[in-house]
Design a protein around this motif. Structure first.
Motif, mmCIF file in Angstrom:
data_model
loop_
_atom_site.group_PDB
_atom_site.id
_atom_site.type_symbol
_atom_site.label_atom_id
_atom_site.label_comp_id
_atom_site.label_asym_id
_atom_site.label_seq_id
_atom_site.Cartn_x
_atom_site.Cartn_y
_atom_site.Cartn_z
ATOM 1 N N LYS A 143 135.650 5.760 91.211
ATOM 2 C CA LYS A 143 135.111 5.550 92.556
ATOM 3 C C LYS A 143 135.731 6.615 93.469
ATOM 4 O O LYS A 143 136.802 7.159 93.168
ATOM 5 N N SER A 144 135.060 6.925 94.567
ATOM 6 C CA SER A 144 135.579 7.910 95.520
ATOM 7 C C SER A 144 135.792 7.273 96.890
ATOM 8 O O SER A 144 135.183 6.257 97.221
ATOM 9 N N VAL A 145 136.643 7.899 97.670
ATOM 10 C CA VAL A 145 136.825 7.518 99.071
ATOM 11 C C VAL A 145 135.675 8.112 99.882
ATOM 12 O O VAL A 145 135.293 9.267 99.673
ATOM 13 N N LEU A 146 135.125 7.337 100.792
ATOM 14 C CA LEU A 146 134.105 7.837 101.721
ATOM 15 C C LEU A 146 134.636 7.732 103.138
ATOM 16 O O LEU A 146 135.047 6.659 103.582
ATOM 17 N N VAL A 147 134.619 8.856 103.854
ATOM 18 C CA VAL A 147 135.130 8.928 105.223
ATOM 19 C C VAL A 147 133.972 9.281 106.155
ATOM 20 O O VAL A 147 133.264 10.264 105.911
ATOM 21 N N PRO A 148 133.723 8.489 107.201
ATOM 22 C CA PRO A 148 132.674 8.852 108.156
ATOM 23 C C PRO A 148 133.019 10.161 108.873
ATOM 24 O O PRO A 148 134.185 10.544 108.933
ATOM 25 N N TYR A 149 132.007 10.829 109.411
ATOM 26 C CA TYR A 149 132.281 12.073 110.126
ATOM 27 C C TYR A 149 133.230 11.814 111.297
ATOM 28 O O TYR A 149 133.036 10.893 112.092
ATOM 29 N N LEU A 152 135.144 12.016 99.956
ATOM 30 C CA LEU A 152 133.884 12.529 100.494
ATOM 31 C C LEU A 152 133.869 12.318 102.003
ATOM 32 O O LEU A 152 134.103 11.203 102.476
ATOM 33 N N ILE A 153 133.604 13.376 102.749
ATOM 34 C CA ILE A 153 133.571 13.299 104.209
ATOM 35 C C ILE A 153 132.141 13.529 104.664
ATOM 36 O O ILE A 153 131.573 14.602 104.437
ATOM 37 N N GLN A 154 131.544 12.530 105.289
ATOM 38 C CA GLN A 154 130.147 12.640 105.688
ATOM 39 C C GLN A 154 129.935 13.813 106.644
ATOM 40 O O GLN A 154 130.754 14.077 107.525
ATOM 41 N N ASN A 155 128.821 14.526 106.446
ATOM 42 C CA ASN A 155 128.447 15.668 107.286
ATOM 43 C C ASN A 155 129.524 16.750 107.325
ATOM 44 O O ASN A 155 129.640 17.478 108.312
ATOM 45 N N HIS A 156 130.300 16.861 106.249
ATOM 46 C CA HIS A 156 131.407 17.827 106.264
ATOM 47 C C HIS A 156 131.661 18.429 104.882
ATOM 48 O O HIS A 156 131.403 19.600 104.665
ATOM 49 N N GLY A 157 132.167 17.637 103.929
ATOM 50 C CA GLY A 157 132.513 18.219 102.637
ATOM 51 C C GLY A 157 133.317 17.283 101.767
ATOM 52 O O GLY A 157 133.320 16.068 101.966
ATOM 53 N N ILE A 158 134.020 17.868 100.790
ATOM 54 C CA ILE A 158 134.760 17.071 99.813
ATOM 55 C C ILE A 158 136.197 17.547 99.711
ATOM 56 O O ILE A 158 136.514 18.697 100.007
ATOM 57 N N ILE A 159 137.050 16.624 99.271
ATOM 58 C CA ILE A 159 138.455 16.936 98.990
ATOM 59 C C ILE A 159 138.753 16.446 97.588
ATOM 60 O O ILE A 159 138.552 15.263 97.276
ATOM 61 N N ALA A 160 139.216 17.341 96.724
ATOM 62 C CA ALA A 160 139.654 16.967 95.385
ATOM 63 C C ALA A 160 141.174 16.939 95.356
ATOM 64 O O ALA A 160 141.833 17.857 95.856
ATOM 65 N N CYS A 161 141.727 15.874 94.776
ATOM 66 C CA CYS A 161 143.173 15.679 94.723
ATOM 67 C C CYS A 161 143.603 15.571 93.266
ATOM 68 O O CYS A 161 142.944 14.891 92.476
ATOM 69 N N GLY A 162 144.711 16.201 92.905
ATOM 70 C CA GLY A 162 145.139 16.096 91.519
ATOM 71 C C GLY A 162 146.569 16.534 91.303
ATOM 72 O O GLY A 162 147.236 17.043 92.206
ATOM 73 N N GLY A 163 147.006 16.356 90.068
ATOM 74 C CA GLY A 163 148.352 16.755 89.695
ATOM 75 C C GLY A 163 148.441 18.204 89.283
ATOM 76 O O GLY A 163 149.540 18.759 89.185
ATOM 77 N N THR A 164 147.292 18.832 89.008
ATOM 78 C CA THR A 164 147.243 20.232 88.588
ATOM 79 C C THR A 164 146.080 20.933 89.276
ATOM 80 O O THR A 164 145.138 20.289 89.752
ATOM 81 N N THR A 165 146.135 22.252 89.273
ATOM 82 C CA THR A 165 145.004 23.013 89.811
ATOM 83 C C THR A 165 143.759 22.777 88.958
ATOM 84 O O THR A 165 142.639 22.742 89.476
ATOM 85 N N GLY A 166 143.954 22.607 87.648
ATOM 86 C CA GLY A 166 142.823 22.357 86.761
ATOM 87 C C GLY A 166 142.096 21.072 87.079
ATOM 88 O O GLY A 166 140.862 21.009 87.029
ATOM 89 N N SER A 167 142.850 20.032 87.414
ATOM 90 C CA SER A 167 142.216 18.751 87.745
ATOM 91 C C SER A 167 141.435 18.841 89.040
ATOM 92 O O SER A 167 140.367 18.229 89.190
ATOM 93 N N VAL A 168 141.928 19.606 89.995
ATOM 94 C CA VAL A 168 141.229 19.777 91.275
ATOM 95 C C VAL A 168 139.944 20.582 91.081
ATOM 96 O O VAL A 168 138.882 20.224 91.615
ATOM 97 N N LEU A 169 140.013 21.646 90.297
ATOM 98 C CA LEU A 169 138.814 22.433 90.029
ATOM 99 C C LEU A 169 137.782 21.599 89.272
ATOM 100 O O LEU A 169 136.587 21.614 89.600
ATOM 101 N N ALA A 170 138.242 20.839 88.262
ATOM 102 C CA ALA A 170 137.319 20.018 87.474
ATOM 103 C C ALA A 170 136.625 18.972 88.327
ATOM 104 O O ALA A 170 135.414 18.760 88.217
ATOM 105 N N ALA A 171 137.374 18.294 89.199
ATOM 106 C CA ALA A 171 136.777 17.268 90.060
ATOM 107 C C ALA A 171 135.762 17.882 91.015
ATOM 108 O O ALA A 171 134.689 17.309 91.263
ATOM 109 N N THR A 172 136.071 19.056 91.546
ATOM 110 C CA THR A 172 135.159 19.722 92.471
ATOM 111 C C THR A 172 133.867 20.137 91.775
ATOM 112 O O THR A 172 132.756 19.864 92.268
ATOM 113 N N LEU A 173 133.999 20.789 90.623
ATOM 114 C CA LEU A 173 132.814 21.244 89.901
ATOM 115 C C LEU A 173 131.976 20.067 89.407
ATOM 116 O O LEU A 173 130.742 20.109 89.455
ATOM 117 N N MET A 174 132.650 19.001 88.946
ATOM 118 C CA MET A 174 131.908 17.844 88.459
ATOM 119 C C MET A 174 131.213 17.119 89.607
ATOM 120 O O MET A 174 130.098 16.597 89.445
#
Length: 256
Positions: free
Chosen positions: A155-161, A191-213
């Motif tokens: 599941k993801s966090v959803l943040v209003p604009y 997930l930030i409405q009308n704005h963009g996304i933030i990927a959080c992780g323990g490694t750079t690889g996990s952040v890139l993977a979450a963003t691309l996925m």
């Protein structure tokens, strides 16, 4: 205060360049920002006005957590005061000003297991986040296929604009606290409405993977919507994938 290890600088620059690749449709011009924890006192964050695609070492700013985190208790602080705090947060006063979004980076990097943050304005995801509460909530709360769960969490966090800066950081903190209370773990994707996304992780690889996925999932979501869907996995399906030992092993091997 310790100086950032060269390997952390190199890894953060590589992540930034990977997120800034034009063909990936994640960020252009000065959009987005990245950060990583250096130690318990400091973190590196992209400088304001710099570009992810060609970010250089001298555009990474070493900031103090202790200077920025108190802003989370001052949501109505003036823009001028925020500017002063951002500048004061620098360990080296000769470095450029950190991104105005450094405050939410500071907060997220205090969560257990979170060492790296990547924030982008992914095009397909933003199509959904600009389509109103219904599609945004569906995209955040439900999952469509197993690899989305593996890379982005159940599941993801959803943040209003909210106005970018301190107010947005406070909103991200508030929604993330609710998520951690309910899920008993930090989020992989915000997930930030009308704005963009933030990927959080323990490694750079996990952040890139979450963003691309997340961007891949958004394309599938939009395409399935045109065909009468999307059809999401059941909560039982999601829980099963989320708890499978083989998927945990795959996450470990892929450094997710």
């Amino acid at each position: 205060m310790s100086q950032p290890p060269s390997e952390k600088i190199a890894a953060l620059l590589k992540l930034s360049h990977d997120l800034g690749r034009e063909e990936r449709d994640l960020a252009i011009l000065g959009e987005g920002n990245t950060s990583c924890r250096v130690d318990e006192d400091t973190f590196l964050v992209k400088a304001s006005g710099s570009s992810l695609a060609n970010l250089q070492e001298n555009q990474l700013v070493l900031c103090r957590f202790s200077t920025l985190l108190p802003l989370l208790d001052q949501p109505e602080i003036s823009d001028a005061e925020v500017e002063k705090v951002l500048l004061a947060s620098r360990v080296d006063a000769t470095q450029p000003k950190p991104s105005v979004e450094a405050v939410f980076h500071a907060y997220l990097l205090t969560l257990p297991g979170i060492e790296v943050i990547g924030h982008t304005h992914a095009i397909a995801v933003n199509q959904i986040l600009c389509a109103g509460d219904g599609p945004s909530r569906q995209f955040a709360d439900l999952r469509r296929f197993p690899d989305e769960i593996v890379c982005c969490g159940a599941k993801s966090v959803l943040v209003p604009y909210v106005d970018p800066g301190t107010r947005l950081a406070c909103a991200i903190r508030d929604e993330t606290v609710k998520f951690v209370t309910a899920e008993n773990r930090p989020p992989r994707l915000i997930l930030i409405q009308n704005h963009g996304i933030i990927a959080c992780g323990g490694t750079t690889g996990s952040v890139l993977a979450a963003t691309l996925m997340a961007e891949k999932t958004a394309r599938i979501f939009i395409g399935a919507s045109l065909l009468g869907g999307p059809v999401s996995l059941t909560p039982q399906n999601v829980a099963r994938i989320d708890s499978r030992p083989d998927e945990h092993y795959r996450q470990k091997m892929l450094k997710l």
